[in-house]
Design a protein around this motif. Structure first.
Motif, PDB file in Angstrom:
ATOM      1  N   ARG A 154       0.815  -1.213   0.000  1.00 55.67           N
ATOM      2  CA  ARG A 154       0.000   0.000   0.000  1.00 55.67           C
ATOM      3  C   ARG A 154       0.852   1.269   0.000  1.00 55.67           C
TER       4      ARG A 154
ATOM      5  N   ARG B 242      -8.821  -0.991  -1.461  1.00 54.80           N
ATOM      6  CA  ARG B 242      -9.202   0.221  -0.749  1.00 54.80           C
ATOM      7  C   ARG B 242     -10.304   0.013   0.275  1.00 54.80           C
TER       8      ARG B 242
ATOM      9  N   SER C 191      -9.407  -0.803   3.944  1.00 55.65           N
ATOM     10  CA  SER C 191      -8.930   0.233   4.861  1.00 55.65           C
ATOM     11  C   SER C 191      -9.959   1.326   5.111  1.00 55.65           C
TER      12      SER C 191
ATOM     13  N   THR D  85      -3.936   3.790   6.086  1.00 52.06           N
ATOM     14  CA  THR D  85      -3.395   4.276   4.815  1.00 52.06           C
ATOM     15  C   THR D  85      -3.363   5.795   4.848  1.00 52.06           C
ATOM     16  N   ASN D  86      -2.770   6.401   3.820  1.00 52.39           N
ATOM     17  CA  ASN D  86      -2.730   7.868   3.774  1.00 52.39           C
ATOM     18  C   ASN D  86      -4.134   8.462   3.765  1.00 52.39           C
TER      19      ASN D  86
END
Length: 348
Positions: A122, A225, A228, A334-335
């Motif tokens: 990721r 995606r 998360s 994640t970001n």
């Protein structure tokens, strides 16, 4: 809490109440024992989402979510070791690669326990682990920052990114071998018990028939995606466990008010988790995830406040749940998740 009736929910609850919760304080300090995992192996819970023809239960996703919620609320460390197992099972079930026939049966029945070493994918476009085609197989080089269940798992799912930006997933034994070396288990503020290490990969070579999936990084990111952006069932498990502590302390009014809000958000989260297009509604998923964090934080904080000084003891359930909640704030982060959470906190 139960939204779907299924035999494995009763199994999970019995295991949680009879084994996991009574020993959670000791496990937190001493480590997840093999006996806990043996009980989970023999319970059928490792195959909750696995195909019936391979020995699994093929239960609906709603049941799988609630099983994870129950286990996390009872003993988050044990939950975290076994939860790694379910991604490899799902990946094998969706694959036509030869490794499916070798591993899906043992993983579905609990004969084997799997861990995962791919969260670093990721970080793309940064590539912590490079996968290189070599000698009819794949060579993996780099560093896996986090691998949970070292010394407890039988096999691991490792991934790297090729020069063509293709993500390569392959299975290997979860032990030191040529090209694979583990650090000492990390000491963490929470879930040290889950035996998390980093892995140094220096020419780890795996044969072609160990590969379960090769996919373009962009496609992997699209499908990954939702993992998360949806709130983890563990967040609700820990929050509900904290509310029980609060009720046991005689603070039923506060517990009831928080439970009502938690039930509402949980329902919304699980409705979106079951949406037929998992990568849609990302802003709504992130908003609900941060709201779930808020309520978990409120519940675990309330449990500590109600316990007073007694809550500071290492054997106190309230402080353990508080620390486990802290861990869940960054687990699988994640970001996108970090940005959404920080933005929400800035407006708190």
């Amino acid at each position: 809490m139960t939204t779907t009736r299924h035999p494995l929910l009763a199994t999970a609850r019995a295991l949680a109440d009879g084994l996991l919760a009574p020993h959670a304080a000791r496990v937190d300090q001493e480590g997840v024992p093999v006996g806990h995992l043996d009980a989970i192996r023999s319970s059928g819970l490792l195959g909750v989402s696995a195909p019936r023809e391979y020995g699994g239960a093929d239960a609906p996703d709603a049941v799988a979510r609630e099983v994870q919620e129950i286990l996390a609320g009872a003993c988050c460390s044990t939950w975290f070791v076994q939860t790694q197992h379910h991604t490899p099972v799902r990946m094998l079930a969706q694959s036509a690669a030869p490794v499916r026939e070798r591993l899906l049966g043992p993983l579905s029945t609990g004969e084997s326990l799997a861990g995962i070493a791919y969260a670093h994918v990721r970080a793309f476009p940064r590539v912590p682990v490079r996968a290189t085609s070599e000698r009819g197989g794949w060579r993996f080089d780099g560093r896996v920052p986090w691998y949970t269940g070292w010394g407890l798992n039988d096999v691991m799912l490792v991934a790297g990114v090729s020069e063509a930006d293709e993500v390569v997933f392959a299975f290997t034994g979860a032990h030191e071998q040529p090209g694979l070396r583990a650090s000492e288990p990390m000491r963490l503020a929470a879930l040290t018990a889950a035996r998390t290490v980093s892995l140094e990969l220096d020419g780890l070579w795996l044969p072609g028939d160990a590969v379960v999936l090769r996919t373009p990084q962009e496609k992997f990111a699209l499908l990954d995606r939702p993992r998360s952006t949806n709130a983890s069932p563990a967040v609700f498990g820990v929050a509900y466990a904290a509310l029980q502590v609060l009720e046991d302390a005689g603070e039923s009014g506060t517990a009831s008010a928080l439970r009502e809000r938690l039930d509402e958000v949980r329902g919304q989260v699980y409705d979106l988790a079951g949406h037929p297009v998992p990568y849609e509604h990302v802003p709504e998923r992130l908003a609900l995830k941060t709201r779930s964090y808020d309520l978990m934080r409120a519940a675990t904080t309330a449990a500590v406040v109600a316990g007073g000084g007694r809550a500071m003891g290492l054997d106190a359930t309230a402080q353990r749940l508080f620390r486990e909640g802290m861990f869940l704030l960054v687990q699988g982060q994640t970001n996108d998740v970090r940005r959404a959470h920080l933005d929400a906190l800035a407006q708190f």
